[in-house]
Scaffold this motif. Sequence first.
Motif, PDB file in Angstrom:
ATOM      1  N   LEU A 118      -2.303 -33.048  11.170  1.00  0.00           N
ATOM      2  CA  LEU A 118      -1.631 -31.765  10.492  1.00  0.00           C
ATOM      3  C   LEU A 118      -0.084 -32.118  10.174  1.00  0.00           C
ATOM      4  CD1 LEU A 118      -2.635 -28.700  12.818  1.00  0.00           C
ATOM      5  CD2 LEU A 118      -3.859 -29.638  10.974  1.00  0.00           C
ATOM      6  N   ALA A 119       0.667 -32.799  10.835  1.00  0.00           N
ATOM      7  CA  ALA A 119       1.864 -33.240  10.641  1.00  0.00           C
ATOM      8  C   ALA A 119       1.938 -33.688   9.135  1.00  0.00           C
ATOM      9  CB  ALA A 119       2.522 -33.971  11.593  1.00  0.00           C
ATOM     10  N   VAL A 120       1.115 -34.819   8.927  1.00  0.00           N
ATOM     11  CA  VAL A 120       1.050 -35.610   7.914  1.00  0.00           C
ATOM     12  C   VAL A 120       0.611 -34.829   6.596  1.00  0.00           C
ATOM     13  CG1 VAL A 120       0.059 -37.657   6.515  1.00  0.00           C
ATOM     14  CG2 VAL A 120       0.738 -37.714   9.067  1.00  0.00           C
ATOM     15  N   ALA A 121      -0.566 -33.901   6.861  1.00  0.00           N
ATOM     16  CA  ALA A 121      -0.960 -32.996   5.719  1.00  0.00           C
ATOM     17  C   ALA A 121       0.057 -32.025   5.370  1.00  0.00           C
ATOM     18  CB  ALA A 121      -2.418 -32.406   6.365  1.00  0.00           C
ATOM     19  N   ARG A 122       0.469 -31.474   6.202  1.00  0.00           N
ATOM     20  CA  ARG A 122       1.734 -30.289   5.811  1.00  0.00           C
ATOM     21  C   ARG A 122       2.662 -31.033   4.987  1.00  0.00           C
ATOM     22  NH1 ARG A 122       2.930 -25.542   4.809  1.00  0.00           N
ATOM     23  NH2 ARG A 122       3.521 -24.252   6.755  1.00  0.00           N
ATOM     24  N   TYR A 123       3.029 -32.347   5.401  1.00  0.00           N
ATOM     25  CA  TYR A 123       4.162 -32.898   4.513  1.00  0.00           C
ATOM     26  C   TYR A 123       3.610 -33.176   3.128  1.00  0.00           C
ATOM     27  CZ  TYR A 123       6.246 -36.806   2.501  1.00  0.00           C
ATOM     28  OH  TYR A 123       6.697 -37.900   1.375  1.00  0.00           O
ATOM     29  N   VAL A 124       2.123 -33.585   2.941  1.00  0.00           N
ATOM     30  CA  VAL A 124       1.600 -34.050   1.826  1.00  0.00           C
ATOM     31  C   VAL A 124       1.595 -32.668   0.853  1.00  0.00           C
ATOM     32  CG1 VAL A 124      -0.470 -34.567   0.586  1.00  0.00           C
ATOM     33  CG2 VAL A 124       0.423 -35.670   2.620  1.00  0.00           C
TER      34      VAL A 124
END
Length: 341
Positions: free
Chosen positions: A311-317
Amino acid sequence: MTQAPSFAVISGAQVHDAVAGREEQVTRMVEAAYRLHGEGRTVNPDSYFLRFPDRPADRIIALPASVEGDVGVHGIKWISSFPGNVANGIPRASAVLILNDAETGYPFACLESSIISAARTAASAALAAATLADARGDRPRTIGFVGVGLIARYVHTYLAGNGFTFDALGIHDLSPDHAAGFKGYLERSEKGDITVHDSAESLIRSSDLVVFATVAGEPHVTDPAWFAHNPLVLHISLRDLSPEIILSSCNIVDDVEHCMKANTSPHLAEQQVGNRDFVDGTLYDVLTGKTTPPADKPVVFSPFGLGVLDLAVARYVYNEVAASGALHTVPGFFHDLSRYG
Protein backbone atom coordinates in the motif's frame (compact mmCIF):
# COMPACT_ATOMS: atom_id res chain seq x y z
CA MET A 1 -22.11 16.33 0.43
CA THR A 2 -19.42 13.68 -0.11
CA GLN A 3 -19.12 12.48 -3.69
CA ALA A 4 -17.92 9.09 -4.84
CA PRO A 5 -14.34 9.35 -6.07
CA SER A 6 -13.31 8.72 -9.63
CA PHE A 7 -11.77 5.34 -10.45
CA ALA A 8 -8.40 5.06 -12.20
CA VAL A 9 -6.44 2.22 -13.78
CA ILE A 10 -2.64 2.43 -13.60
CA SER A 11 -0.66 0.20 -15.94
CA GLY A 12 2.54 -1.70 -15.29
CA ALA A 13 4.38 0.71 -17.59
CA GLN A 14 3.27 3.64 -15.44
CA VAL A 15 4.23 1.80 -12.26
CA HIS A 16 7.68 1.05 -13.70
CA ASP A 17 8.23 4.67 -14.68
CA ALA A 18 7.27 5.82 -11.18
CA VAL A 19 9.71 3.55 -9.31
CA ALA A 20 12.59 2.90 -11.72
CA GLY A 21 15.81 4.54 -10.58
CA ARG A 22 14.27 5.48 -7.23
CA GLU A 23 15.46 2.45 -5.28
CA GLU A 24 16.68 4.42 -2.27
CA GLN A 25 13.48 6.48 -2.15
CA VAL A 26 11.28 3.37 -2.32
CA THR A 27 13.38 1.76 0.42
CA ARG A 28 12.75 4.74 2.67
CA MET A 29 8.98 4.38 2.01
CA VAL A 30 9.17 0.73 3.01
CA GLU A 31 11.13 1.63 6.13
CA ALA A 32 8.49 4.21 7.06
CA ALA A 33 5.77 1.58 6.58
CA TYR A 34 7.65 -0.86 8.83
CA ARG A 35 7.90 1.83 11.48
CA LEU A 36 4.17 2.59 11.26
CA HIS A 37 3.48 -1.13 11.56
CA GLY A 38 5.77 -1.42 14.57
CA GLU A 39 4.00 1.55 16.18
CA GLY A 40 0.60 -0.10 15.77
CA ARG A 41 -0.60 2.34 13.12
CA THR A 42 -1.51 -0.28 10.55
CA VAL A 43 -4.03 -3.07 10.15
CA ASN A 44 -2.55 -6.13 8.47
CA PRO A 45 -4.81 -9.22 8.68
CA ASP A 46 -3.66 -12.68 7.71
CA SER A 47 -3.09 -13.29 4.03
CA TYR A 48 -5.64 -15.59 2.44
CA PHE A 49 -4.37 -18.39 0.21
CA LEU A 50 -6.58 -19.66 -2.60
CA ARG A 51 -5.28 -23.12 -3.53
CA PHE A 52 -6.33 -25.68 -6.11
CA PRO A 53 -6.57 -29.43 -5.40
CA ASP A 54 -5.55 -30.36 -8.94
CA ARG A 55 -2.68 -27.81 -9.08
CA PRO A 56 -0.87 -27.91 -5.71
CA ALA A 57 2.04 -25.75 -6.88
CA ASP A 58 -0.24 -22.84 -7.81
CA ARG A 59 -1.87 -20.29 -5.53
CA ILE A 60 -3.46 -16.86 -5.48
CA ILE A 61 -3.03 -14.78 -2.34
CA ALA A 62 -5.12 -11.90 -1.00
CA LEU A 63 -3.28 -9.38 1.21
CA PRO A 64 -5.67 -6.82 2.76
CA ALA A 65 -4.20 -3.95 4.75
CA SER A 66 -4.65 -0.41 6.04
CA VAL A 67 -2.00 2.22 6.75
CA GLU A 68 -2.28 5.47 8.68
CA GLY A 69 0.11 8.42 8.48
CA ASP A 70 1.11 9.96 5.16
CA VAL A 71 -0.04 6.83 3.32
CA GLY A 72 -3.58 7.08 4.72
CA VAL A 73 -5.22 4.39 2.61
CA HIS A 74 -6.88 0.97 2.76
CA GLY A 75 -6.49 -1.68 0.09
CA ILE A 76 -5.79 -5.21 -1.03
CA LYS A 77 -3.24 -6.96 -3.23
CA TRP A 78 -4.39 -10.00 -5.21
CA ILE A 79 -1.27 -11.84 -6.38
CA SER A 80 -0.98 -15.19 -8.14
CA SER A 81 1.98 -17.55 -8.19
CA PHE A 82 1.88 -20.11 -11.00
CA PRO A 83 5.46 -21.50 -11.30
CA GLY A 84 4.63 -23.32 -14.53
CA ASN A 85 4.34 -19.98 -16.30
CA VAL A 86 8.13 -19.72 -16.45
CA ALA A 87 8.43 -22.65 -18.85
CA ASN A 88 5.92 -20.90 -21.11
CA GLY A 89 7.94 -17.71 -21.23
CA ILE A 90 5.88 -15.49 -18.91
CA PRO A 91 6.61 -14.53 -15.29
CA ARG A 92 5.51 -16.76 -12.43
CA ALA A 93 3.69 -13.99 -10.57
CA SER A 94 0.99 -11.56 -11.67
CA ALA A 95 -0.93 -9.13 -9.51
CA VAL A 96 -3.34 -6.25 -9.19
CA LEU A 97 -3.83 -3.92 -6.23
CA ILE A 98 -6.93 -1.96 -5.24
CA LEU A 99 -6.66 1.27 -3.25
CA ASN A 100 -9.67 2.32 -1.14
CA ASP A 101 -10.39 5.82 0.09
CA ALA A 102 -9.83 6.06 3.84
CA GLU A 103 -12.96 8.15 4.46
CA THR A 104 -15.61 6.61 2.19
CA GLY A 105 -14.17 3.15 1.61
CA TYR A 106 -14.71 3.59 -2.13
CA PRO A 107 -12.02 2.01 -4.32
CA PHE A 108 -10.33 4.75 -6.32
CA ALA A 109 -7.58 2.94 -8.23
CA CYS A 110 -6.55 -0.42 -9.64
CA LEU A 111 -2.81 -0.77 -10.20
CA GLU A 112 -0.81 -3.45 -11.94
CA SER A 113 1.06 -4.79 -8.94
CA SER A 114 3.67 -7.37 -9.90
CA ILE A 115 6.19 -4.52 -10.17
CA ILE A 116 4.97 -2.96 -6.90
CA SER A 117 5.26 -6.36 -5.22
CA ALA A 118 8.76 -6.97 -6.57
CA ALA A 119 9.87 -3.45 -5.63
CA ARG A 120 8.56 -3.62 -2.05
CA THR A 121 10.05 -7.12 -1.63
CA ALA A 122 13.43 -5.95 -2.87
CA ALA A 123 13.28 -2.74 -0.83
CA SER A 124 12.47 -4.78 2.28
CA ALA A 125 15.43 -7.08 1.56
CA ALA A 126 17.82 -4.18 0.96
CA LEU A 127 16.61 -2.41 4.11
CA ALA A 128 17.13 -5.59 6.14
CA ALA A 129 20.56 -6.18 4.64
CA ALA A 130 21.71 -2.65 5.44
CA THR A 131 20.13 -2.54 8.90
CA LEU A 132 21.38 -5.97 9.99
CA ALA A 133 24.84 -5.61 8.47
CA ASP A 134 25.37 -2.17 9.99
CA ALA A 135 24.15 -3.45 13.37
CA ARG A 136 26.75 -6.20 13.15
CA GLY A 137 29.38 -3.66 12.18
CA ASP A 138 30.43 -4.99 8.79
CA ARG A 139 28.85 -4.86 5.34
CA PRO A 140 29.25 -8.05 3.23
CA ARG A 141 31.64 -8.06 0.29
CA THR A 142 30.52 -11.33 -1.31
CA ILE A 143 26.96 -12.26 -2.25
CA GLY A 144 25.28 -15.42 -3.50
CA PHE A 145 21.87 -15.79 -5.14
CA VAL A 146 19.99 -19.09 -4.82
CA GLY A 147 17.21 -18.83 -7.40
CA VAL A 148 17.61 -16.16 -10.06
CA GLY A 149 14.22 -15.01 -11.31
CA LEU A 150 12.69 -11.55 -11.37
CA ILE A 151 12.80 -11.15 -7.58
CA ALA A 152 16.54 -11.87 -7.49
CA ARG A 153 17.06 -9.22 -10.18
CA TYR A 154 15.05 -6.67 -8.19
CA VAL A 155 16.89 -7.51 -4.97
CA HIS A 156 20.25 -6.97 -6.68
CA THR A 157 19.02 -3.66 -8.14
CA TYR A 158 17.84 -2.47 -4.73
CA LEU A 159 21.03 -3.55 -2.97
CA ALA A 160 23.04 -1.58 -5.52
CA GLY A 161 20.66 1.37 -5.19
CA ASN A 162 21.30 1.36 -1.43
CA GLY A 163 25.07 1.50 -1.73
CA PHE A 164 26.10 -2.17 -1.65
CA THR A 165 29.14 -3.16 -3.70
CA PHE A 166 30.59 -6.65 -4.00
CA ASP A 167 33.98 -8.11 -4.82
CA ALA A 168 32.46 -11.44 -5.81
CA LEU A 169 28.97 -12.61 -6.78
CA GLY A 170 27.71 -16.17 -6.91
CA ILE A 171 24.76 -17.74 -8.74
CA HIS A 172 23.00 -21.06 -8.23
CA ASP A 173 19.82 -22.10 -10.01
CA LEU A 174 18.37 -25.45 -11.01
CA SER A 175 18.11 -24.14 -14.59
CA PRO A 176 21.47 -23.59 -16.35
CA ASP A 177 19.72 -21.24 -18.78
CA HIS A 178 18.36 -19.08 -15.98
CA ALA A 179 21.78 -19.02 -14.29
CA ALA A 180 23.41 -17.94 -17.56
CA GLY A 181 20.77 -15.25 -18.08
CA PHE A 182 21.29 -13.83 -14.60
CA LYS A 183 25.06 -13.91 -15.07
CA GLY A 184 24.61 -11.84 -18.23
CA TYR A 185 22.45 -9.37 -16.32
CA LEU A 186 25.07 -9.01 -13.56
CA GLU A 187 27.89 -8.55 -16.06
CA ARG A 188 26.19 -5.41 -17.37
CA SER A 189 26.56 -3.61 -14.03
CA GLU A 190 28.99 -5.46 -11.75
CA LYS A 191 32.79 -5.26 -11.73
CA GLY A 192 33.31 -8.11 -9.24
CA ASP A 193 33.99 -11.73 -10.10
CA ILE A 194 30.82 -13.61 -11.08
CA THR A 195 30.65 -17.39 -10.59
CA VAL A 196 27.92 -19.90 -11.43
CA HIS A 197 27.97 -22.60 -8.74
CA ASP A 198 26.95 -26.20 -9.35
CA SER A 199 25.69 -26.58 -5.80
CA ALA A 200 23.97 -24.49 -3.19
CA GLU A 201 26.62 -25.61 -0.69
CA SER A 202 29.55 -24.10 -2.56
CA LEU A 203 27.65 -20.85 -3.11
CA ILE A 204 26.59 -20.53 0.54
CA ARG A 205 30.04 -21.34 1.92
CA SER A 206 31.62 -18.65 -0.28
CA SER A 207 29.09 -15.86 0.43
CA ASP A 208 28.86 -13.32 3.24
CA LEU A 209 25.33 -12.42 2.08
CA VAL A 210 23.02 -15.14 0.76
CA VAL A 211 19.74 -14.37 -1.04
CA PHE A 212 17.15 -17.14 -1.33
CA ALA A 213 14.60 -16.28 -4.04
CA THR A 214 13.29 -19.67 -5.14
CA VAL A 215 9.87 -21.29 -5.57
CA ALA A 216 10.75 -24.08 -3.12
CA GLY A 217 7.75 -25.51 -1.29
CA GLU A 218 9.79 -27.28 1.39
CA PRO A 219 13.33 -27.13 2.79
CA HIS A 220 16.12 -28.19 0.44
CA VAL A 221 19.06 -26.75 2.42
CA THR A 222 19.46 -28.81 5.57
CA ASP A 223 23.04 -28.71 6.89
CA PRO A 224 23.83 -25.97 9.47
CA ALA A 225 27.55 -26.54 8.81
CA TRP A 226 27.20 -24.71 5.48
CA PHE A 227 26.59 -21.54 7.51
CA ALA A 228 29.54 -21.93 9.89
CA HIS A 229 31.05 -18.66 8.60
CA ASN A 230 28.00 -16.77 10.00
CA PRO A 231 26.62 -15.14 6.87
CA LEU A 232 23.67 -12.76 6.61
CA VAL A 233 20.80 -14.60 4.91
CA LEU A 234 17.87 -12.93 3.14
CA HIS A 235 15.40 -15.81 3.25
CA ILE A 236 12.90 -14.19 0.90
CA SER A 237 11.30 -17.39 -0.38
CA LEU A 238 10.73 -18.54 3.22
CA ARG A 239 10.78 -22.32 2.74
CA ASP A 240 14.36 -23.12 1.73
CA LEU A 241 15.95 -23.74 5.14
CA SER A 242 15.48 -26.73 7.43
CA PRO A 243 14.33 -26.19 11.03
CA GLU A 244 17.84 -27.21 12.16
CA ILE A 245 19.33 -24.23 10.33
CA ILE A 246 16.67 -21.87 11.66
CA LEU A 247 17.22 -23.10 15.23
CA SER A 248 20.99 -22.60 14.99
CA SER A 249 20.69 -19.03 13.69
CA CYS A 250 19.69 -15.57 14.88
CA ASN A 251 16.21 -15.12 13.39
CA ILE A 252 14.72 -11.77 12.42
CA VAL A 253 11.25 -11.61 10.84
CA ASP A 254 9.01 -8.83 9.57
CA ASP A 255 6.03 -9.90 11.69
CA VAL A 256 6.06 -12.88 14.05
CA GLU A 257 2.41 -13.87 13.72
CA HIS A 258 2.43 -13.68 9.94
CA CYS A 259 5.67 -15.61 9.58
CA MET A 260 4.49 -18.53 11.74
CA LYS A 261 2.08 -20.05 9.25
CA ALA A 262 1.81 -21.75 5.86
CA ASN A 263 4.74 -24.09 6.62
CA THR A 264 7.44 -21.47 6.28
CA SER A 265 10.80 -22.59 7.64
CA PRO A 266 10.24 -20.66 10.91
CA HIS A 267 6.78 -22.24 11.15
CA LEU A 268 8.31 -25.72 10.73
CA ALA A 269 10.84 -24.86 13.45
CA GLU A 270 8.03 -23.77 15.76
CA GLN A 271 6.20 -27.04 15.12
CA GLN A 272 9.37 -28.97 15.92
CA VAL A 273 10.22 -27.31 19.24
CA GLY A 274 6.77 -26.13 20.33
CA ASN A 275 7.71 -22.49 20.96
CA ARG A 276 8.94 -19.31 19.29
CA ASP A 277 11.91 -18.63 21.51
CA PHE A 278 14.26 -18.94 18.52
CA VAL A 279 12.85 -15.70 17.04
CA ASP A 280 15.17 -12.92 18.18
CA GLY A 281 13.01 -10.03 17.01
CA THR A 282 11.49 -8.15 14.11
CA LEU A 283 13.13 -5.79 11.65
CA TYR A 284 11.37 -2.96 13.51
CA ASP A 285 13.11 -4.13 16.69
CA VAL A 286 16.49 -3.85 14.94
CA LEU A 287 15.61 -0.47 13.42
CA THR A 288 14.74 0.89 16.88
CA GLY A 289 17.72 -0.69 18.66
CA LYS A 290 15.66 -3.14 20.72
CA THR A 291 17.43 -6.11 19.11
CA THR A 292 21.06 -6.33 17.96
CA PRO A 293 22.01 -9.29 15.77
CA PRO A 294 25.20 -11.10 16.85
CA ALA A 295 28.32 -11.42 14.74
CA ASP A 296 29.03 -14.98 15.88
CA LYS A 297 25.91 -16.67 14.45
CA PRO A 298 24.24 -16.79 11.04
CA VAL A 299 21.55 -14.11 10.85
CA VAL A 300 18.43 -15.09 8.89
CA PHE A 301 15.84 -12.52 7.82
CA SER A 302 12.54 -14.21 6.95
CA PRO A 303 9.96 -11.70 5.64
CA PHE A 304 6.47 -13.11 5.14
CA GLY A 305 5.60 -9.98 3.18
CA LEU A 306 3.21 -7.39 4.58
CA GLY A 307 0.37 -5.82 2.62
CA VAL A 308 1.12 -2.48 4.30
CA LEU A 309 4.34 -2.29 2.27
CA ASP A 310 2.43 -2.74 -0.98
CA LEU A 311 0.00 0.00 0.00
CA ALA A 312 2.82 2.43 0.81
CA VAL A 313 4.45 1.94 -2.59
CA ALA A 314 1.10 1.90 -4.45
CA ARG A 315 0.02 5.17 -2.83
CA TYR A 316 3.28 6.76 -3.92
CA VAL A 317 2.81 5.48 -7.49
CA TYR A 318 -0.75 6.78 -7.60
CA ASN A 319 0.36 10.22 -6.41
CA GLU A 320 3.19 10.34 -8.97
CA VAL A 321 0.93 9.37 -11.88
CA ALA A 322 -1.78 11.80 -10.76
CA ALA A 323 0.73 14.64 -10.43
CA SER A 324 2.02 13.96 -13.96
CA GLY A 325 -1.47 14.35 -15.43
CA ALA A 326 -1.37 10.81 -16.86
CA LEU A 327 -4.05 9.27 -14.63
CA HIS A 328 -6.48 7.19 -16.70
CA THR A 329 -9.91 7.38 -15.08
CA VAL A 330 -12.92 5.26 -16.05
CA PRO A 331 -15.95 7.52 -16.65
CA GLY A 332 -19.14 6.21 -15.09
CA PHE A 333 -17.38 3.43 -13.16
CA PHE A 334 -19.58 4.16 -10.15
CA HIS A 335 -23.20 4.28 -11.28
CA ASP A 336 -26.67 4.36 -9.72
CA LEU A 337 -25.51 6.38 -6.73
CA SER A 338 -28.90 7.85 -5.84
CA ARG A 339 -30.44 6.00 -2.91
CA TYR A 340 -33.95 5.87 -4.33
CA GLY A 341 -33.19 6.14 -8.01
